[in-house]
Enzyme design. Structure first.
Site, PDB file in Angstrom:
ATOM      1  N   ARG A 108       0.721  -1.228  -0.007  1.00 20.35           N
ATOM      2  CA  ARG A 108       0.165   0.009   0.168  1.00 20.35           C
ATOM      3  C   ARG A 108       0.885   1.278  -0.099  1.00 20.35           C
ATOM      4  O   ARG A 108       2.094   1.185   0.472  1.00 20.35           O
ATOM      5  CB  ARG A 108      -0.647   0.098   1.342  1.00 20.35           C
ATOM      6  CG  ARG A 108      -1.983   1.200   1.337  1.00 20.35           C
ATOM      7  CD  ARG A 108      -2.967   1.051   0.394  1.00 20.35           C
ATOM      8  NE  ARG A 108      -4.191   1.600   0.539  1.00 20.35           N
ATOM      9  CZ  ARG A 108      -5.278   2.108   0.075  1.00 20.35           C
ATOM     10  NH1 ARG A 108      -5.230   1.435  -1.044  1.00 20.35           N
ATOM     11  NH2 ARG A 108      -6.246   2.773   0.308  1.00 20.35           N
ATOM     12  N   THR A 394      -8.727   0.794 -10.243  1.00 17.15           N
ATOM     13  CA  THR A 394      -8.321  -0.570  -9.525  1.00 17.15           C
ATOM     14  C   THR A 394      -8.488  -1.691 -10.613  1.00 17.15           C
ATOM     15  O   THR A 394      -9.451  -1.567 -11.645  1.00 17.15           O
ATOM     16  CB  THR A 394      -8.834  -0.623  -8.302  1.00 17.15           C
ATOM     17  OG1 THR A 394      -8.545   0.618  -7.546  1.00 17.15           O
ATOM     18  CG2 THR A 394      -8.360  -2.011  -7.519  1.00 17.15           C
ATOM     19  N   GLU A 414      -5.818   4.165  -7.305  1.00 13.41           N
ATOM     20  CA  GLU A 414      -6.889   4.705  -6.717  1.00 13.41           C
ATOM     21  C   GLU A 414      -8.127   5.357  -7.890  1.00 13.41           C
ATOM     22  O   GLU A 414      -8.653   4.513  -8.512  1.00 13.41           O
ATOM     23  CB  GLU A 414      -6.851   5.979  -6.150  1.00 13.41           C
ATOM     24  CG  GLU A 414      -7.551   6.078  -4.524  1.00 13.41           C
ATOM     25  CD  GLU A 414      -8.911   6.273  -4.944  1.00 13.41           C
ATOM     26  OE1 GLU A 414      -9.936   5.312  -4.521  1.00 13.41           O
ATOM     27  OE2 GLU A 414      -9.191   7.480  -5.317  1.00 13.41           O
ATOM     28  N   ASP A 434      -7.816   8.147   0.115  1.00  9.54           N
ATOM     29  CA  ASP A 434      -8.565   7.093   0.964  1.00  9.54           C
ATOM     30  C   ASP A 434      -8.537   7.458   2.216  1.00  9.54           C
ATOM     31  O   ASP A 434      -9.034   6.570   3.140  1.00  9.54           O
ATOM     32  CB  ASP A 434      -8.039   5.658   0.369  1.00  9.54           C
ATOM     33  CG  ASP A 434      -8.627   5.235  -0.691  1.00  9.54           C
ATOM     34  OD1 ASP A 434      -9.433   5.747  -1.159  1.00  9.54           O
ATOM     35  OD2 ASP A 434      -8.214   4.051  -1.116  1.00  9.54           O
ATOM     36  N   SER A 458      -7.857   1.001   3.086  1.00 10.53           N
ATOM     37  CA  SER A 458      -8.446   0.430   1.706  1.00 10.53           C
ATOM     38  C   SER A 458      -9.406  -0.516   1.721  1.00 10.53           C
ATOM     39  O   SER A 458      -9.804  -0.921   2.847  1.00 10.53           O
ATOM     40  CB  SER A 458      -7.383  -0.511   0.906  1.00 10.53           C
ATOM     41  OG  SER A 458      -7.740  -1.006  -0.231  1.00 10.53           O
ATOM     42  N   GLY A 481     -13.767   0.691  -5.590  1.00  8.67           N
ATOM     43  CA  GLY A 481     -13.706   1.320  -4.364  1.00  8.67           C
ATOM     44  C   GLY A 481     -14.183   0.634  -3.192  1.00  8.67           C
ATOM     45  O   GLY A 481     -14.164  -0.695  -3.053  1.00  8.67           O
TER      46      GLY A 481
HETATM   47  N1  GLU Z   1      -8.737   3.266  -3.406  1.00  8.50           N
HETATM   48  C1  GLU Z   1      -9.518   2.118  -3.089  1.00  8.50           C
HETATM   49  C2  GLU Z   1      -9.002   1.437  -2.074  1.00  8.50           C
HETATM   50  O1  GLU Z   1      -7.893   1.349  -1.714  1.00  8.50           O
HETATM   51  C3  GLU Z   1      -9.603   1.301  -4.392  1.00  8.50           C
HETATM   52  C4  GLU Z   1     -10.460   2.023  -5.399  1.00  8.50           C
HETATM   53  C5  GLU Z   1     -10.947   1.054  -6.468  1.00  8.50           C
HETATM   54  O2  GLU Z   1     -11.162   0.068  -6.294  1.00  8.50           O
HETATM   55  O3  GLU Z   1     -11.462   1.514  -7.722  1.00  8.50           O
HETATM   56  O4  GLU Z   1      -9.833   0.618  -1.459  1.00  8.50           O
END
Ligand code: GLU
Length: 574
Positions: A108, A394, A414, A434, A458, A481
């Protein structure tokens, strides 16, 4: 009977899905028929055909699942630049067949040493609008992916390191055809054109994206690949590449100049953590511990929704129950979870069977609980609730090799196209968004507030599932997300509770709640349940829900795999 009518519902869902598909930041590329791959030796499922091909090339040459994942990830950086890459981070689970052990790797991004709590507050102390914080250097965390891949290679790789770069290098130099999905996202994005390098690479002079099928040659990225292939990823964290990343992040002309330093990059370390596992639905389900909420949240949700095993996936009471489960899960997530290096994580307490039973008792069959409160944990520091927005990008890849090693990797910059800062042909993340923008709530600190050197919470949920015989039976994961948690939990229910195949599980119409409204996937049969849910007191929204599931399951002696029809991924096996 149940299976038959379910298939009919799916067909219906596809038909509707073709009809309406409005724009949103991370849109689907259209739901289509889900082709499954089947094979005995190995299997790769990734979000792009060229990345899947790269994995297969490495697996055929005798590489391990780790080797194949590295090669595929490098290709994804190039051909799916909106979603992941060297400028981002990820979480990787590795089942090592030789030791029969599951390893969990945290790559991360981290906040710079100079990061302060009020980073995402305006002059009046109010949280910045998400879009404002997302673009530019402020939200760029130290990329973790290069170091993550390096560590996984050292522990589990077999082929020569430079060979893993060959497929991506070839495509960088010879060019790859711009895909319909990338075209669509380029056309919709409001900010990427402002970056001169990205504009040259992806857009025509008039600001329109290059046409679908145009060969994109990314020589700059080719040079980076060559350098890392020859000298290792240390070159990413120290030296000219690191200097150029820092310069781009801090550039005074850029929107939101950031504060990343060369020392921040040089100090980056991926972390091996204990995977989080629990018995669910007659299987051992394993995921990533904090700083991802993914593993814990999926386990909680599966506990709350275990009785869906006896019900139809698209019955109103199933959707009601799954949404209520999500409310409970997301309430705890918002209150307690963050980087365990900074905040005492009550992981055990939150998975304690008595606690989960008490929480589950809050679900009523006939009426929604509305907004759930977090569970009260004795002797736990009292935290305020976090509020971080997420616009999903992602990617997820799942791979098994001929020896039974398995990779489940969720990887991210992200938002789609991350911070929109391109350095040497790859994009930098905006992962620091995040963090909770509000450092405190009603006088209480928020666990997931910004702190120097901290990793933002996350939702990524790479998952490995074991059968009673102790063998790997399935790999699951998705972008999306914080909806990742619901996508993954639903797919696991699909495989284990409803006995669906991977192709059927990835095509299930999505639904669920993140402790706000109950969300139903636009253009699918789930939408018809709206009145029944509203009668139970749900506030319902209908939305595009662009998951990107990559699922592999062992069925008899075969591996069966499928990629999410909402994106352009593929599954291949031999
Ligand atoms: N930034 C998000 C996370 O780490 C992921 C974003 C996504 O899945 O599009 O949970």
């Amino acid at each position: 009977m149940m299976r038959h009518s379910f298939l009919l519902l799916l067909l219906f869902a596809f038909g509707l899905a073709q009809a309406e598909r409005p724009a949103q930041p991370e849109t689907a590329s259209g739901i289509g028929v889900v082709k499954e791959a089947r094979g005995r030796l190995f299997m790769a499922v990734t979000a792009h055909p060229l990345a899947t091909d790269a994995a297969v090339e490495i697996l055929r040459a005798g590489g391990t699942a780790a080797d194949a994942a590295i090669a595929a990830q490098l290709v994804l950086n190039l051909v799916e630049p909106q979603s992941s890459g060297l400028g981002g981070g990820g979480f990787l689970l590795y089942h090592d067949a030789r030791t029969n052990r599951l390893r969990a790797y945290d790559g991360r991004e981290t906040a710079p040493a100079s990061a302060q709590r009020g980073r995402f507050l305006d002059a009046e102390g109010k949280p910045l609008p998400f879009q404002e914080a997302m673009v530019g250097g402020l939200a760029v965390g130290v990329p973790g992916l290069p170091a993550l891949l390096d560590l996984v290679y050292r522990n589990h790789g077999r082929m020569l390191w430079p060979k893993l770069f060959a497929p991506a290098l070839r495509l960088a130099v010879e060019g790859f055809p711009l895909s319909p999905r990338l075209y669509k996202l380029l056309a919709e994005d409001r900010y990427l054109r402002d970056d001169a390098a990205a504009r040259r690479l992806y857009y025509e002079a008039d600001g329109k994206p290059k046409a679908v099928g145009t060969k994109i040659v990314n020589r700059e990225f080719g040079f980076v690949l060559l350098a890392l292939a020859q000298h290792g990823t240390k070159l990413f964290y120290e030296g000219p590449i690191a200097r150029d990343i820092v310069a781009a992040v801090r550039a005074p002309h850029a929107k939101n100049p950031g504060d990343l330093s060369e020392a921040d990059l040089a100090a980056y370390k991926p972390i091996e953590r204990e995977p989080l596992c629990g018995e669910r639905l007659g299987h051992r389900v394993c995921g990533m511990p904090p700083p991802s909420s993914g593993g814990l949240a999926v386990l909680q949700t599966l506990t709350f929704s275990a009785e869906l095993a006896g019900r139809m996936p698209l019955a109103a009471e199933s959707v009601h129950h799954f949404a209520e489960s999500g409310r409970l899960t997301f309430a705890d997530r918002a209150r307690y979870l963050a980087d365990p290096g900074f905040v005492d994580m009550p992981v055990r307490a939150l998975l304690d069977p008595a606690y989960l039973t008490a929480r589950k008792a809050l679900i009523r069959a006939e009426a929604s609980m509305g907004r759930a409160a977090a569970g009260e944990l004795p002797a736990q520091q009292s935290f305020g609730e976090e509020a971080s927005a997420e616009l999903p990008a992602t990617t997820h890849l799942s791979i098994v090799d001929a020896e039974g090693n398995a990779v489940s990797l969720t990887s991210s910059i992200e938002a789609a196209f991350g911070s929109r800062i391109m350095v040497h042909g790859f994009l930098l993340n905006n992962q620091l968004t995040d963090f909770s923008f509000r450092p405190e709530e009603e006088g209480r600190p928020v666990a997931n507030r910004v702190e120097a050197g901290k990793r933002p919470l996350s939702s990524m949920a790479p998952t490995v599932i074991y059968g009673r015989d102790g063998r790997v039976v399935a790999l699951v994961g998705s972008p999306g997300g914080s909806r990742i948690i619901n996508y993954v939990a639903q797919a696991v229910l699909g495989l284990l509770a409803w006995n669906l195949s991977p192709g059927e599980a990835v095509a299930l119409p999505h639904y669920g709640s993140r402790n706000g409204p109950t969300e139903l996937e636009r253009g699918t049969a789930a939408v018809q349940l709206r009145p029944a849910l509203e009668r139970r007191g749900h506030t319902v929204t209908v939305q595009d829900m662009t998951s990107g599931l990559s699922v592999i399951q062992r069925r008899g002696d075969d591996w069966v795999g499928a990629a999410d029809p909402r994106r352009e991924g593929t599954a291949r096996a031999e």
